[in-house]
Design an enzyme around this catalytic site. Structure first.
Site, mmCIF file in Angstrom:
data_model
loop_
_atom_site.group_PDB
_atom_site.id
_atom_site.type_symbol
_atom_site.label_atom_id
_atom_site.label_comp_id
_atom_site.label_asym_id
_atom_site.label_seq_id
_atom_site.Cartn_x
_atom_site.Cartn_y
_atom_site.Cartn_z
ATOM 1 N N LYS A 32 8.732 24.861 83.582
ATOM 2 C CA LYS A 32 10.160 25.195 83.586
ATOM 3 C C LYS A 32 10.775 24.885 82.225
ATOM 4 O O LYS A 32 10.663 23.771 81.722
ATOM 5 C CB LYS A 32 10.899 24.396 84.660
ATOM 6 C CG LYS A 32 12.383 24.763 84.744
ATOM 7 C CD LYS A 32 13.102 24.017 85.850
ATOM 8 C CE LYS A 32 13.717 22.727 85.391
ATOM 9 N NZ LYS A 32 15.028 22.856 84.736
ATOM 10 N N ASP A 59 15.125 28.402 83.350
ATOM 11 C CA ASP A 59 16.273 27.830 84.071
ATOM 12 C C ASP A 59 17.518 27.984 83.197
ATOM 13 O O ASP A 59 18.013 27.022 82.614
ATOM 14 C CB ASP A 59 15.970 26.356 84.379
ATOM 15 C CG ASP A 59 16.966 25.742 85.333
ATOM 16 O OD1 ASP A 59 17.779 26.487 85.913
ATOM 17 O OD2 ASP A 59 16.932 24.510 85.503
ATOM 18 N N LYS A 61 20.545 29.371 84.127
ATOM 19 C CA LYS A 61 21.806 29.223 84.876
ATOM 20 C C LYS A 61 22.882 30.182 84.361
ATOM 21 O O LYS A 61 23.983 29.785 83.981
ATOM 22 C CB LYS A 61 22.286 27.774 84.824
ATOM 23 C CG LYS A 61 21.328 26.790 85.490
ATOM 24 C CD LYS A 61 21.917 25.408 85.617
ATOM 25 C CE LYS A 61 21.092 24.473 86.469
ATOM 26 N NZ LYS A 61 19.807 24.052 85.885
ATOM 27 N N ASP A 64 28.449 34.747 84.032
ATOM 28 C CA ASP A 64 29.389 35.514 83.197
ATOM 29 C C ASP A 64 29.741 36.778 83.979
ATOM 30 O O ASP A 64 29.379 36.893 85.156
ATOM 31 C CB ASP A 64 28.729 35.828 81.836
ATOM 32 C CG ASP A 64 29.754 35.963 80.709
ATOM 33 O OD1 ASP A 64 30.776 36.654 80.923
ATOM 34 O OD2 ASP A 64 29.539 35.394 79.630
ATOM 35 N N THR A 115 24.587 19.341 91.494
ATOM 36 C CA THR A 115 24.506 18.029 92.154
ATOM 37 C C THR A 115 25.341 16.979 91.426
ATOM 38 O O THR A 115 25.538 15.886 91.934
ATOM 39 C CB THR A 115 23.037 17.567 92.254
ATOM 40 O OG1 THR A 115 22.417 17.777 90.995
ATOM 41 C CG2 THR A 115 22.289 18.343 93.309
ATOM 42 N N ARG A 205 10.409 14.166 84.555
ATOM 43 C CA ARG A 205 10.017 12.875 84.002
ATOM 44 C C ARG A 205 8.882 12.136 84.711
ATOM 45 O O ARG A 205 8.099 11.456 84.037
ATOM 46 C CB ARG A 205 11.262 11.992 83.865
ATOM 47 C CG ARG A 205 12.167 12.482 82.737
ATOM 48 C CD ARG A 205 13.558 11.930 82.853
ATOM 49 N NE ARG A 205 14.262 12.497 83.998
ATOM 50 C CZ ARG A 205 15.497 12.187 84.341
ATOM 51 N NH1 ARG A 205 16.175 11.308 83.631
ATOM 52 N NH2 ARG A 205 16.071 12.753 85.388
HETATM 53 O O1 C5P Z 1 13.006 14.666 85.103
HETATM 54 P P1 C5P Z 1 13.439 15.211 86.409
HETATM 55 O O2 C5P Z 1 12.318 15.320 87.420
HETATM 56 O O3 C5P Z 1 14.644 14.518 86.978
HETATM 57 O O4 C5P Z 1 13.860 16.712 86.034
HETATM 58 C C1 C5P Z 1 14.473 17.519 86.944
HETATM 59 C C2 C5P Z 1 14.697 18.887 86.338
HETATM 60 O O5 C5P Z 1 15.396 19.687 87.295
HETATM 61 C C3 C5P Z 1 15.538 18.908 85.083
HETATM 62 O O6 C5P Z 1 15.063 19.950 84.255
HETATM 63 C C4 C5P Z 1 16.936 19.204 85.581
HETATM 64 O O7 C5P Z 1 17.702 19.932 84.654
HETATM 65 C C5 C5P Z 1 16.652 20.066 86.806
HETATM 66 N N1 C5P Z 1 17.677 20.000 87.865
HETATM 67 C C6 C5P Z 1 18.039 18.845 88.547
HETATM 68 N N2 C5P Z 1 18.987 18.863 89.520
HETATM 69 C C7 C5P Z 1 19.588 19.990 89.836
HETATM 70 C C8 C5P Z 1 19.222 21.160 89.192
HETATM 71 C C9 C5P Z 1 18.260 21.136 88.201
HETATM 72 O O8 C5P Z 1 17.515 17.792 88.280
HETATM 73 N N3 C5P Z 1 20.473 20.000 90.808
#
Ligand code: C5P
Length: 224
Positions: A32, A59, A61, A64, A115, A205
């Site tokens: 992603k 991703d 998003k 527009d 979120t 992460r």
């Molecule tokens: O590092 P981590 O597992 O928290 O990464 C989550 C990924 O999902 C990030 O790229 C973040 O931008 C994305 N994301 C999120 N929560 C959302 C939508 C997207 O954590 N509601």
């Protein structure tokens, strides 16, 4: 079963993103790339990551007017993404045009309520009611607009799946059992999200910043 885990490559440097992705490529199902990556590295960056040979999730998003979003979808079409995100709040016509402009094999999925927003934040923008109800309303709108699915948390995917049986559901915010949650507050495990109906599991992460990313990716793969 194909591996539903998409690794979020949230790194400012292209070389770092590429190195991590190459290491874990056998243990994830896709990669992603978000706004930070795309704005910094553009088509060139995506082409470099595409050489790794895994499906790509852009991703972006998009949000527009319909004509502009359709143009943006056409502009990324050549990159052959497997998944692209748009904002459901852009409205039905925008989502319809985004889907029409996407490639045949590209899933277009809608972000419902970020979120990061709670009821007060939503109210300040003129939207009354709970984030949960608003998310379900926007999920129904995305469905009617002919999108493939939505992005939602592991806590909502069961409820959304119950109303949209063949929907394609992308779930971020996942943490392995006993994992460190960092800034993600409402986490579930990859397995629980999968069992509740998730089609794609976004993990960042817990793999990308692990001391041993390969071991971390393998451990998650083994739970699925
Ligand atoms: O590092 P981590 O597992 O928290 O990464 C989550 C990924 O999902 C990030 O790229 C973040 O931008 C994305 N994301 C999120 N929560 C959302 C939508 C997207 O954590 N509601």
């Amino acid at each position: 079963m194909t591996n539903p885990v998409y690794l979020a490559l949230d790194f400012p440097r292209l070389e770092t993103a590429e190195a991590v992705a190459r290491k874990v490529r056998s243990h994830v199902g896709g990669l992603k790339l978000g706004m930070e990556f795309f704005y910094a590295h553009g088509h060139h960056g995506v082409h470099e990551i595409a050489k790794i040979g895994l499906p790509l999730f852009l991703d972006l998003k998009l949000h527009d007017i319909p004509n502009t979003v359709a143009g943006a979808m056409q502009a990324v079409h050549v990159l052959e993404p497997a998944i692209v995100t748009v904002h459901a709040a852009g409205g039905r016509a925008m989502m319809e045009d985004a889907k029409a402009a996407a490639g045949e094999h590209c899933k277009v999925v809608a972000v419902t309520v970020l979120t990061s927003l709670d009821e007060r934040d939503m109210s300040a923008t003129g939207v009354s009611g709970s984030p949960h109800d608003q998310a379900l309303r926007l999920a129904d709108l995305a469905h009617r607009a002919g999108l493939d699915g939505i992005v939602c948390s592991g806590h909502e995917v069961g409820a959304v799946h119950a109303r949209w049986k063949d929907g394609f559901f992308v779930v971020p915010g996942l943490r392995p059992a006993n994992g460190i949650t960092a800034d993600q507050k409402r986490t579930v495990t990859p397995r629980a999200a999968r069992d509740a109906g998730a089609s794609v599991l976004v993990v960042g992460r817990p793999i990308s910043r692990a001391e041993d990313p390969v071991a971390a990716a393998r451990a998650i793969e083994a739970t699925l």
